[in-house]
Design an enzyme around this catalytic site. Sequence first.
Site, PDB file in Angstrom:
ATOM      1  N   ASP A 173       0.827  -1.210   0.000  1.00  0.00           N
ATOM      2  CA  ASP A 173       0.000   0.000   0.000  1.00  0.00           C
ATOM      3  C   ASP A 173       0.859   1.258   0.000  1.00  0.00           C
ATOM      4  O   ASP A 173       1.948   1.275   0.584  1.00  0.00           O
ATOM      5  CB  ASP A 173      -0.900  -0.015   1.238  1.00  0.00           C
ATOM      6  CG  ASP A 173      -2.081   0.923   1.108  1.00  0.00           C
ATOM      7  OD1 ASP A 173      -2.380   1.368  -0.025  1.00  0.00           O
ATOM      8  OD2 ASP A 173      -2.711   1.224   2.139  1.00  0.00           O
ATOM      9  N   ASN A 231     -10.146  -1.765  -6.434  1.00  0.00           N
ATOM     10  CA  ASN A 231      -9.242  -0.973  -7.276  1.00  0.00           C
ATOM     11  C   ASN A 231      -9.683  -0.957  -8.736  1.00  0.00           C
ATOM     12  O   ASN A 231      -9.381  -0.013  -9.472  1.00  0.00           O
ATOM     13  CB  ASN A 231      -7.822  -1.537  -7.221  1.00  0.00           C
ATOM     14  CG  ASN A 231      -7.161  -1.403  -5.864  1.00  0.00           C
ATOM     15  OD1 ASN A 231      -6.258  -2.172  -5.544  1.00  0.00           O
ATOM     16  ND2 ASN A 231      -7.598  -0.464  -5.045  1.00  0.00           N
TER      17      ASN A 231
END
Length: 253
Positions: free
Chosen positions: A33, A81
């Site tokens: 991340d 995403n």
Amino acid sequence: MGMSAWLYAAYERRLVRELSGKRMPKHVAIMLDGNRRWARELGESATFGHRAGAERIAEVLGWCEDAGIEVVTLWLLSTDNLSRAAEEVGPLLTIICETVENLARSGRFRLVAVGNLDLLGAEYAQRLRAAAASTEACSGLHVNIAVGYGGRQEITDAVRSYLRDEAAAGRSLAEVAEDFSLADITDHLYTRGQPDPDLVIRTSGEQRMSGFMLWQSVHTELYFCETYWPDFRRVDFLRALRDYTQRDRRRGR
């Protein structure tokens, strides 16, 4: 070597000594991340950040090999995403495919694609499947490549797979419901046959699971690192392992 580099190297050696003889996790899952935020702080595009993050992967897998870890899961792209703008998702999928293909060509890793690849589009799915298939005979570090992955999606797909198997065996819905068990879901997960993760590492400072490995992480130790993924260093990795070795893993007992 400058003073800061010397101190860093000395600290790294100290961490390695502290871990000597300690029990390491068998399965480490990593949430990669912070690529976009890292790039934003540099005034660069999200694609620049994703490519920088991809360049860290092989080195980190080498650290895992050195530590004696047997299975690594890398979460590269979630189902959420995929809802981002096409001008980001397309280049990101290209970067992921190139990275996985390079890992496969290295001959060091046994790659397994986990996730609903059908959500990615035929070209990307085929490239990932082909790269993973080319490593089937490799006896090296087992690496799960989580792309198009979501914990809820995985459980849904596991139940769907189980029901299809039972229907093919000629069983009625009532018969299936009568003896349905936790093991039936476990045996149909993307990671079936693998040990659950002992340790999940999330970079970038976010302290939530975001649906990652929901079923498998019931007894998993969690470690949250402030560093953005492109800046993730070996000392960050060793700190996570040290933290793991200091935990009392009661597993609900």
